[in-house]
Scaffold this motif. Structure first.
Motif, PDB file in Angstrom:
ATOM      1  N   GLU A  92       0.822  -1.219   0.000  1.00 25.67           N
ATOM      2  CA  GLU A  92       0.000   0.000   0.000  1.00 25.67           C
ATOM      3  C   GLU A  92       0.852   1.264   0.000  1.00 25.67           C
ATOM      4  OE1 GLU A  92      -4.314  -0.718   2.013  1.00 25.67           O
ATOM      5  OE2 GLU A  92      -2.593  -0.845   3.364  1.00 25.67           O
ATOM      6  N   LYS A  93       1.901   1.269   0.813  1.00 20.45           N
ATOM      7  CA  LYS A  93       2.744   2.461   0.942  1.00 20.45           C
ATOM      8  C   LYS A  93       3.450   2.768  -0.376  1.00 20.45           C
ATOM      9  CE  LYS A  93       6.563   4.346   3.691  1.00 20.45           C
ATOM     10  NZ  LYS A  93       7.562   4.067   4.750  1.00 20.45           N
ATOM     11  N   VAL A  94       4.088   1.749  -0.944  1.00 26.15           N
ATOM     12  CA  VAL A  94       4.839   1.960  -2.177  1.00 26.15           C
ATOM     13  C   VAL A  94       3.892   2.242  -3.352  1.00 26.15           C
ATOM     14  CG1 VAL A  94       4.989  -0.456  -2.917  1.00 26.15           C
ATOM     15  CG2 VAL A  94       6.818   1.105  -3.516  1.00 26.15           C
ATOM     16  N   SER A  95       2.692   1.640  -3.339  1.00 22.22           N
ATOM     17  CA  SER A  95       1.708   1.901  -4.389  1.00 22.22           C
ATOM     18  C   SER A  95       1.241   3.348  -4.344  1.00 22.22           C
ATOM     19  CB  SER A  95       0.509   0.960  -4.255  1.00 22.22           C
ATOM     20  OG  SER A  95       0.900  -0.373  -4.447  1.00 22.22           O
ATOM     21  N   ALA A  96       1.081   3.875  -3.119  1.00 15.33           N
ATOM     22  CA  ALA A  96       0.664   5.274  -2.962  1.00 15.33           C
ATOM     23  C   ALA A  96       1.726   6.218  -3.541  1.00 15.33           C
ATOM     24  CB  ALA A  96       0.423   5.581  -1.492  1.00 15.33           C
ATOM     25  N   ILE A  97       3.003   5.876  -3.318  1.00 21.24           N
ATOM     26  CA  ILE A  97       4.103   6.687  -3.885  1.00 21.24           C
ATOM     27  C   ILE A  97       4.046   6.626  -5.410  1.00 21.24           C
ATOM     28  CG2 ILE A  97       6.613   6.916  -4.075  1.00 21.24           C
ATOM     29  CD1 ILE A  97       6.783   5.672  -1.239  1.00 21.24           C
ATOM     30  N   GLY A  98       3.793   5.449  -5.959  1.00 22.03           N
ATOM     31  CA  GLY A  98       3.694   5.278  -7.406  1.00 22.03           C
ATOM     32  C   GLY A  98       2.576   6.110  -8.013  1.00 22.03           C
ATOM     33  N   GLU A  99       1.434   6.149  -7.293  1.00 17.66           N
ATOM     34  CA  GLU A  99       0.302   6.953  -7.768  1.00 17.66           C
ATOM     35  C   GLU A  99       0.655   8.438  -7.780  1.00 17.66           C
ATOM     36  OE1 GLU A  99      -2.598   5.999  -9.083  1.00 17.66           O
ATOM     37  OE2 GLU A  99      -1.785   3.958  -8.960  1.00 17.66           O
ATOM     38  N   GLN A 100       1.362   8.900  -6.734  1.00 19.14           N
ATOM     39  CA  GLN A 100       1.808  10.296  -6.682  1.00 19.14           C
ATOM     40  C   GLN A 100       2.716  10.617  -7.875  1.00 19.14           C
ATOM     41  OE1 GLN A 100       2.998  10.234  -2.236  1.00 19.14           O
ATOM     42  NE2 GLN A 100       2.793  12.405  -2.747  1.00 19.14           N
ATOM     43  N   MET A 101       3.608   9.686  -8.195  1.00 25.83           N
ATOM     44  CA  MET A 101       4.524   9.882  -9.329  1.00 25.83           C
ATOM     45  C   MET A 101       3.761   9.981 -10.651  1.00 25.83           C
ATOM     46  SD  MET A 101       7.526   7.244  -8.126  1.00 25.83           S
ATOM     47  CE  MET A 101       8.445   7.295  -9.676  1.00 25.83           C
ATOM     48  N   LYS A 102       2.718   9.153 -10.809  1.00 26.37           N
ATOM     49  CA  LYS A 102       1.913   9.189 -12.034  1.00 26.37           C
ATOM     50  C   LYS A 102       1.199  10.530 -12.182  1.00 26.37           C
ATOM     51  CE  LYS A 102       1.043   4.197 -12.399  1.00 26.37           C
ATOM     52  NZ  LYS A 102       0.023   3.145 -12.255  1.00 26.37           N
ATOM     53  N   VAL A 103       0.668  11.044 -11.059  1.00 24.85           N
ATOM     54  CA  VAL A 103      -0.019  12.347 -11.081  1.00 24.85           C
ATOM     55  C   VAL A 103       0.950  13.446 -11.498  1.00 24.85           C
ATOM     56  CG1 VAL A 103      -1.159  14.098  -9.653  1.00 24.85           C
ATOM     57  CG2 VAL A 103      -1.764  11.677  -9.399  1.00 24.85           C
ATOM     58  N   LEU A 104       2.168  13.406 -10.940  1.00 25.80           N
ATOM     59  CA  LEU A 104       3.176  14.417 -11.282  1.00 25.80           C
ATOM     60  C   LEU A 104       3.562  14.334 -12.756  1.00 25.80           C
ATOM     61  CD1 LEU A 104       5.533  14.253  -8.157  1.00 25.80           C
ATOM     62  CD2 LEU A 104       4.165  16.217  -8.873  1.00 25.80           C
ATOM     63  N   GLU A 105       3.705  13.086 -13.262  1.00 31.92           N
ATOM     64  CA  GLU A 105       4.059  12.903 -14.675  1.00 31.92           C
ATOM     65  C   GLU A 105       3.026  13.554 -15.597  1.00 31.92           C
ATOM     66  OE1 GLU A 105       4.402   8.709 -15.082  1.00 31.92           O
ATOM     67  OE2 GLU A 105       6.310   8.585 -14.007  1.00 31.92           O
ATOM     68  N   LYS A 106       1.733  13.415 -15.241  1.00 36.44           N
ATOM     69  CA  LYS A 106       0.667  14.014 -16.041  1.00 36.44           C
ATOM     70  C   LYS A 106       0.699  15.538 -15.987  1.00 36.44           C
ATOM     71  CE  LYS A 106      -2.613  10.170 -15.715  1.00 36.44           C
ATOM     72  NZ  LYS A 106      -3.918   9.725 -15.154  1.00 36.44           N
ATOM     73  N   ASN A 107       1.118  16.081 -14.835  1.00 36.89           N
ATOM     74  CA  ASN A 107       1.084  17.533 -14.637  1.00 36.89           C
ATOM     75  C   ASN A 107       2.313  18.254 -15.197  1.00 36.89           C
ATOM     76  OD1 ASN A 107      -1.363  17.331 -13.359  1.00 36.89           O
ATOM     77  ND2 ASN A 107      -0.491  17.288 -11.282  1.00 36.89           N
ATOM     78  N   PHE A 108       3.373  17.508 -15.532  1.00 35.43           N
ATOM     79  CA  PHE A 108       4.607  18.143 -16.010  1.00 35.43           C
ATOM     80  C   PHE A 108       4.360  19.065 -17.216  1.00 35.43           C
ATOM     81  CE2 PHE A 108       7.656  14.743 -14.168  1.00 35.43           C
ATOM     82  CZ  PHE A 108       7.787  15.485 -13.003  1.00 35.43           C
ATOM     83  N   GLU A 109       3.497  18.625 -18.130  1.00 32.72           N
ATOM     84  CA  GLU A 109       3.257  19.387 -19.365  1.00 32.72           C
ATOM     85  C   GLU A 109       2.624  20.747 -19.081  1.00 32.72           C
ATOM     86  OE1 GLU A 109       0.903  17.053 -21.985  1.00 32.72           O
ATOM     87  OE2 GLU A 109       2.381  15.424 -22.145  1.00 32.72           O
TER      88      GLU A 109
END
Length: 634
Positions: A92-109
């Motif tokens: 759960e902990k590492v999955s939550a970090i992964g989700e945060q990374m995905k959100v940031l990747e989408k927002n970079f543009e």
């Protein structure tokens, strides 16, 4: 390093004392078997360690930040939660970090300047943490564990609540193993596992980095996995530095030593009592105050003597006696071209085998392969799609199902036994006492009995019916080790024929003389015991590998993988040899120390006996280690 320390633990349920003054330690990397009779408090101690139950006296200490994992009760999840979602909860902990990374990747543009720089810095920190927490490997870990525990892709997509009890246990075990706690508390982890999965779990636990404390009645499993045994009794925890087989041998040795000490002390006490009598007689005859004084001095010495309890090696055990009045004909069972399908799925395909008088046949195979279905076909509880099943002449079947049930569970034990067997209360009580139902126990309602108590009651009923063909489905389920040993001894003396399904390899090895393996809907009969079956299976595997190598020469691209596997195997063997050599060196030093002590105490016969038993025990352990060491290095 001590992970958990337990000192003088005492537990009450109301006014009933469950155990007292229990002390033990769990050290880093230990594999400990936690054994004892049913009801002695093993599971209660696990719950106390997890903070699920309180205790009245004693102390428990934990290493700072120690992480404990516990396998026992099946948790409840929402209806829509799937099996794979439950397994992934371990991350759960590492999955939550992964989700945060995905959100940031989408927002970079959409970010610029300072905001983009902040986002990139945060992403970098999250990426480092994700890597540190094993985020890039957790899918690989999930696949490894689920494959080992036979959690198939089809099973992963099902909702957790729709699974059977055994499937749920495997899923929760997978989740627990993936969480990688510092200390694993496993309560009967081998329940519901087939032989293949058991083999995998043994290897996994032996290589596990943390500590493992296991409650189990599976003696073969304990032999393979643990390096220390803690036996729980009412007022003490006895420690044995070895696996289950070592425990059995060492317990007997300790009993013989304790009994020798007890007999010697009783002899000395008797001598002192006789001397006191003589002093008093002499004092009376001679009117001698000196003789009376000596008698009183000796009495004071006797009062100060701490009298040893008479050692008891055997606690109360069940007493089964399988009598056969009428024997069957030579052929007991004939199964020919039998097939059975469920909803277009062919479970059994053209099954053929025969069972003869006094055969002891064990059916094995993966979970869900059709073992219990085959038994139900033989019993007539299910009808085959094709083929025929024929019972021999004068066959009287007794059946113990995997999940023991009774028609009317509102009956008391005594009511059930007297009504089924048409006997008096007195005769029924006499029979029930053989399986440890005493006095008011017989007035318990069947619905309130534990799984082990129901199995004991059903076994008692079967032994009273004089059946000549016993069909048993997982007969050792819910039985403690003592009861399993009695069942093994009883079946060894049974004059009838036996057909059983079991995953208890210790039990199979003791009882079976023929093996039937169900694999992909068909059966293969092995005309030998469990060891013969293992040898034949290995032989056929080697022949298959050899034929594949001849038909398909190795490609050049396979060399690196082959070399890597060879290096891994070599590395594992080197580590194993190193551990063995360290153990051998430790035992040899211990043996030398004992031999020196024997030389120094050659006049003390009692102490010499103790040292001799210890010396013999170490020599036997060394002999086994030497053999294994030679086998590996060659």
């Amino acid at each position: 390093m001590v992970e958990i320390g337990v000192n003088n633990l005492t537990k009450y349920y109301g006014a009933t004392k469950i155990f007292e003054k229990i002390s033990f330690e769990i050290k880093t990397g230990e594999r400990i078997g936690f054994i004892g009779q049913n009801g002695c408090g093993k599971t209660t101690i696990f719950k106390i360690l997890m903070g699920l139950e309180d205790y009245q006296e004693g102390d428990i200490s934990f290493r700072k930040n120690v992480k404990i994992g516990y396998l026992n009760q099946i948790p409840v999840y929402e209806e829509k939660v799937t099996t794979i979602e439950v397994v992934r909860m371990a991350f759960e902990k590492v999955s939550a970090i992964g989700e945060q990374m995905k959100v940031l990747e989408k927002n970079f543009e959409n970010l610029k300047g300072v905001e983009l720089e902040k986002a990139i810095n945060l992403y970098g920190r999250l990426s480092s943490q994700y890597e540190l927490e094993g985020g890039y490997e957790f899918e690989t870990k999930i696949n490894k564990i689920t494959e080992g525990l036979q959690i198939t892709d089809g099973l992963k997509d099902l909702t957790f609540n729709s699974l059977s009890g055994g499937e749920k246990t495997r899923v929760i075990l997978a989740k627990l193993l993936l969480e990688e706690p510092d200390v694993l508390l496993l309560d009967e982890p081998t329940n519901h596992l087939d032989l293949e999965t058991l083999d995998w779990l043994e290897v996994f636990l032996k290589e596990y980095k943390g500590s493992v404390l296991i409650i189990s009645h599976d003696r073969y499993f304990l032999d393979c996995v643990v390096d220390r045994i803690i036996e729980l009794e009412f007022s003490q925890a006895n420690h044995y530095e070895g696996n289950y087989s070592f425990y059995v041998m060492e317990k007997e040795r300790r009993f013989l030593v304790d009994y020798s000490h007890y007999k010697n002390q009783q002899k000395k006490i008797e001598q002192m009592e006789n001397q006191i009598k003589r002093y008093r007689i002499w004092g009376a005859m001679r009117d001698s105050e000196k003789m009376y004084k000596k008698a009183k001095e000796l009495e004071k010495r006797l009062e100060k003597t701490e009298v040893l309890d008479r050692p008891v090696i055997d606690t109360k055990k069940i007493n089964l006696g399988l009598n056969v009045e009428n024997r069957t004909g030579k052929r007991v069972l004939e199964v020919e071209n039998v097939s059975k399908s469920f909803e277009q799925k062919a479970l059994l395909k053209q099954i053929d085998f025969e069972i003869y008088y006094q055969d002891r046949v064990c059916i094995i195979g993966k979970n869900g392969c059709g073992k219990s279905t085959l038994l139900k076909l033989i019993l007539g509880e299910l009808e085959q799609d094709s083929g025929f099943i024929k019972h021999g002449s004068q066959v009287k079947i007794g059946y113990l199902s995997q999940h023991v049930q009774f028609e009317d569970e509102e009956q008391t034990i005594l009511e059930y036994f007297t009504s089924v067997h048409k006997i008096t209360n007195e005769d029924a009580r006499r029979q029930l006492a053989k399986v440890l139902f005493y006095k008011e126990d017989v007035m318990k309602k069947i619905r309130n009995l534990s799984g082990g108590e129901k199995s004991r009651l059903k076994l008692c009923s079967l032994t009273f019916e004089n059946v000549n063909f016993m069909i048993l489905d997982e007969p050792t389920n819910h039985l403690d080790i003592d009861s399993r040993e009695v069942l093994e001894e009883t079946l060894a003396e049974y004059e009838g024929t036996l057909l059983f399904v079991s995953h208890d390899r210790y039990f199979i090895r003791k009882v079976a003389d023929r093996m039937i393996e169900i694999k992909e809907g068909t059966v293969e009969v092995y005309h030998g015991d469990y060891d013969y079956y293992l040898a034949e299976r290995l032989k056929r595997k080697e022949e298959l590998c050899a034929s594949i190598e001849i038909k398909q020469p190795k490609k050049a691209t396979s060399k690196p993988d082959s070399a890597r596997n060879s290096n891994n195997t070599k590395k594992q063997n080197n580590m194993k040899v190193q551990r063995m050599e360290e153990k051998i060196e430790e035992l040899e030093l211990k043996l030398k120390s004992i031999e020196t002590e024997m030389d120094q105490n050659s006049m003390n016969a009692e102490y010499l006996t103790t040292l001799l038993f210890e010396k013999e025990s170490i020599e036997k352990e060394l002999e086994v280690l030497y053999g294994e060491w030679v086998e590996i290095i060659n």
